[in-house]
Design an enzyme around this catalytic site. Structure first.
Site, PDB file in Angstrom:
ATOM      1  CE  LYS A  52     -33.815  48.412 -85.270  1.00 27.17           C
ATOM      2  NZ  LYS A  52     -32.557  47.845 -86.071  1.00 27.17           N
ATOM      3  CD  GLN A  96     -32.425  44.047 -86.092  1.00 27.87           C
ATOM      4  OE1 GLN A  96     -32.945  45.140 -86.780  1.00 27.87           O
ATOM      5  NE2 GLN A  96     -31.629  43.965 -85.027  1.00 27.87           N
ATOM      6  CG  ASP A 119     -28.473  49.723 -89.779  1.00 20.17           C
ATOM      7  OD1 ASP A 119     -28.797  50.265 -88.770  1.00 20.17           O
ATOM      8  OD2 ASP A 119     -28.778  48.535 -90.016  1.00 20.17           O
TER       9      ASP A 119
HETATM   10  N1  LIG Z   1     -29.258  46.359 -88.394  1.00 21.00           N
HETATM   11  C1  LIG Z   1     -28.834  46.626 -87.241  1.00 21.00           C
HETATM   12  N2  LIG Z   1     -28.766  45.364 -86.409  1.00 21.00           N
HETATM   13  C2  LIG Z   1     -28.606  45.575 -85.214  1.00 21.00           C
HETATM   14  C3  LIG Z   1     -28.243  47.011 -84.396  1.00 21.00           C
HETATM   15  C4  LIG Z   1     -28.524  48.002 -85.438  1.00 21.00           C
HETATM   16  O1  LIG Z   1     -28.408  49.446 -85.145  1.00 21.00           O
HETATM   17  N3  LIG Z   1     -28.860  47.835 -86.779  1.00 21.00           N
HETATM   18  N4  LIG Z   1     -28.198  47.255 -83.170  1.00 21.00           N
HETATM   19  C5  LIG Z   1     -28.312  46.192 -82.425  1.00 21.00           C
HETATM   20  C6  LIG Z   1     -29.791  45.944 -81.831  1.00 21.00           C
HETATM   21  N5  LIG Z   1     -30.825  46.930 -81.730  1.00 21.00           N
HETATM   22  C7  LIG Z   1     -31.404  47.531 -82.948  1.00 21.00           C
HETATM   23  O2  LIG Z   1     -31.375  46.983 -83.991  1.00 21.00           O
HETATM   24  C8  LIG Z   1     -31.475  47.437 -80.494  1.00 21.00           C
HETATM   25  C9  LIG Z   1     -31.087  46.868 -79.203  1.00 21.00           C
HETATM   26  C10 LIG Z   1     -31.625  47.343 -78.021  1.00 21.00           C
HETATM   27  C11 LIG Z   1     -32.565  48.381 -78.057  1.00 21.00           C
HETATM   28  C12 LIG Z   1     -33.435  48.709 -76.911  1.00 21.00           C
HETATM   29  O3  LIG Z   1     -33.910  49.656 -76.919  1.00 21.00           O
HETATM   30  N6  LIG Z   1     -33.025  48.195 -75.850  1.00 21.00           N
HETATM   31  C13 LIG Z   1     -33.695  48.559 -74.482  1.00 21.00           C
HETATM   32  C14 LIG Z   1     -33.815  47.245 -73.846  1.00 21.00           C
HETATM   33  C15 LIG Z   1     -34.474  45.975 -74.369  1.00 21.00           C
HETATM   34  C16 LIG Z   1     -34.656  44.801 -73.504  1.00 21.00           C
HETATM   35  O4  LIG Z   1     -35.369  44.930 -72.392  1.00 21.00           O
HETATM   36  O5  LIG Z   1     -34.174  43.676 -73.818  1.00 21.00           O
HETATM   37  C17 LIG Z   1     -32.930  49.656 -73.612  1.00 21.00           C
HETATM   38  O6  LIG Z   1     -31.775  49.766 -73.875  1.00 21.00           O
HETATM   39  O7  LIG Z   1     -33.595  50.224 -72.977  1.00 21.00           O
HETATM   40  C18 LIG Z   1     -32.782  48.982 -79.404  1.00 21.00           C
HETATM   41  C19 LIG Z   1     -32.359  48.636 -80.600  1.00 21.00           C
HETATM   42  C20 LIG Z   1     -28.079  44.671 -83.051  1.00 21.00           C
HETATM   43  N7  LIG Z   1     -28.429  44.660 -84.200  1.00 21.00           N
END
Ligand SMILES: Nc1nc2c(c(=O)[nH]1)N[C@@H](CN(C=O)c1ccc(C(=O)N[C@@H](CCC(=O)O)C(=O)O)cc1)CN2
Length: 283
Positions: A52, A96, A119
C-alpha cells in the site's frame, strides 16, 4: 474457455488514473495524504502495508506508516488515531486488520473520523452505503465492481450470488450489487444447498475463505465468476475459493488468484484517499 479478468492490469490502470489526478491537484497545493497504522508483527499485514505504501508513493501521495508494537494498549492506539484525526495533512487513515488479540477492533474503527476513513469500515460509512449516500466504500468490493465494469458485465437485472457474509467483503459486496440493480442472494456457512444457489447465479462472488469450496461443475454456463478468496495450501500455493480450472470451462469470465481481486483492493484504497482529500477542501 472463459475470458481472464486481469486484476493486475486493471489495478495498474487505476493507479495511472489516480496519479494523473494527483498531478492535476498539484497547482492547488493539495497533496493527498494516506497514513497506515499497523499494530504488531503479523507477516501478511507487513507485506500488504508495504504494498500500500509503495502504491501511495507511486501515485504521488504523502504516505506515512505508524508501526506500533504488539504490546500497544487500546488507549495508545486510540490516542494515535485521535492525533491523526486532528492532522490536516492526513486525508485518509487506515488501520491494518487483523489487530492483535485483546484489542477491540470495533472501538478502533469507530474512533477514525468517518471523513478520513480510507477503508470505508466506519459504521457511519457502512450506513451511508446501505442508503446510497456517497462516501468511501470498502476497497475489496469496490474493486470487484470495477472488475465487473472492465469485463463488460453490468449486474443490472442479473442474479448475483455472494458467498460469504463478512463485514469487510460479503455484506458491502451485496449492498453494492444491489445498488447496481442486481437481484442479490447471500450464501454462507449455513446455506442449505450451495450448489443449487451457485447454479442459478449469473454473477458469482466467492468470499468465504475456504480453498476451492465452490466446485467448477456447479457454475452456471456463461456466469461471471469473481474469486475474492486467498487461501495458502500446505505446499505454499495460493488458491481461491473457486476451483479455477473447472470453473473457467463453464464461466464466460473469471478472475485468477493471485492477480485478480487482491491488486484491486490496493488500487481502490488510492481512489478512496484521493476522494477524501478532494472532499476535505470542500468543507
Ligand atoms: N484495513 C484493512 N485490512 C485488511 C484489508 C483491507 O481492505 N483493509 N484486506 C485484507 C488484506 N489486504 C489489504 O489490506 C490485501 C490482501 C491481498 C492483496 C493482494 O494483492 N493479494 C495478491 C496475492 C498476495 C500473495 O501472494 O500473498 C493477489 O491476490 O494477487 C492485497 C491486499 C485484510 N486486511
Amino acid at each position: 474457455m472463459a475470458q481472464l479478468i486481469d486484476g493486475k492490469a486493471i489495478a495498474a490502470q487505476v493507479r495511472g488514473e489516480v496519479a494523473r489526478a494527483v498531478k492535476e491537484l498539484a497547482p492547488t497545493g493539495l497533496v493527498p495524504g494516506l497514513t497506515v497504522v499497523r499494530v504488531g508483527d503479523d507477516p501478511a499485514s507487513a507485506v500488504y502495508v508495504r504494498g500500500k505504501r509503495k502504491d501511495s508513493e507511486e501515485v504521488g501521495f504523502r504516505s506515512v506508516e505508524h508501526h506500533l508494537p504488539a504490546t500497544a494498549t487500546q488507549p495508545e492506539i486510540l490516542a494515535l488515531v485521535a492525533k491523526l484525526n486532528a492532522d490536516p495533512l492526513v486525508h485518509g487513515i487506515l488501520v491494518q486488520l487483523p489487530l492483535p488479540k485483546g484489542v477491540d477492533e470495533r472501538a478502533v474503527l469507530e474512533a477514525i473520523d468517518p471523513r478520513k476513513d480510507a477503508d470505508g469500515f466506519h459504521p457511519y460509512n457502512v450506513g451511508a452505503l446501505s442508503i446510497g449516500i456517497p462516501g468511501p466504500r470498502p476497497c475489496t468490493p469496490a474493486g470487484v465492481m470495477r472488475l465487473l465494469r472492465e469485463a463488460g458485465c453490468d449486474p443490472k437485472g442479473k442474479r448475483a450470488l455472494v458467498v460469504g457474509r463478512s463485514n469487510i467483503v460479503g455484506k458491502p459486496m451485496a449492498m453494492m450489487l444491489l445498488e447496481a440493480h442486481a437481484t442479490v442472494t447471500v450464501a454462507h456457512s449455513r446455506t442449505a444447498d450451495l450448489p443449487a444457489e451457485v447454479g442459478r447465479a449469473d454473477v458469482l462472488v466467492a468470499a468465504i475463505g475456504k480453498a476451492e469450496l465452490v466446485k467448477g461443475a456447479w457454475v452456471k454456463p456463461g456466469a461471471v465468476v469473481i474469486d475474492v478468496g486467498m487461501n495458502r495450501l500446505a505446499g505454499g500455493k495460493l488458491v481461491g475459493d473457486v476451483e479455477f480450472a473447472a470453473a473457467a470451462e463453464r464461466a464466460s469470465a473469471i478472475t485468477p488468484v493471485p492477480g485478480g481481486v487482491g491488486p484491486m483492493t490496493r488500487a481502490m484504497l488510492l481512489v478512496n484517499t484521493l476522494e477524501l482529500a478532494r472532499a476535505s477542501v470542500r468543507r
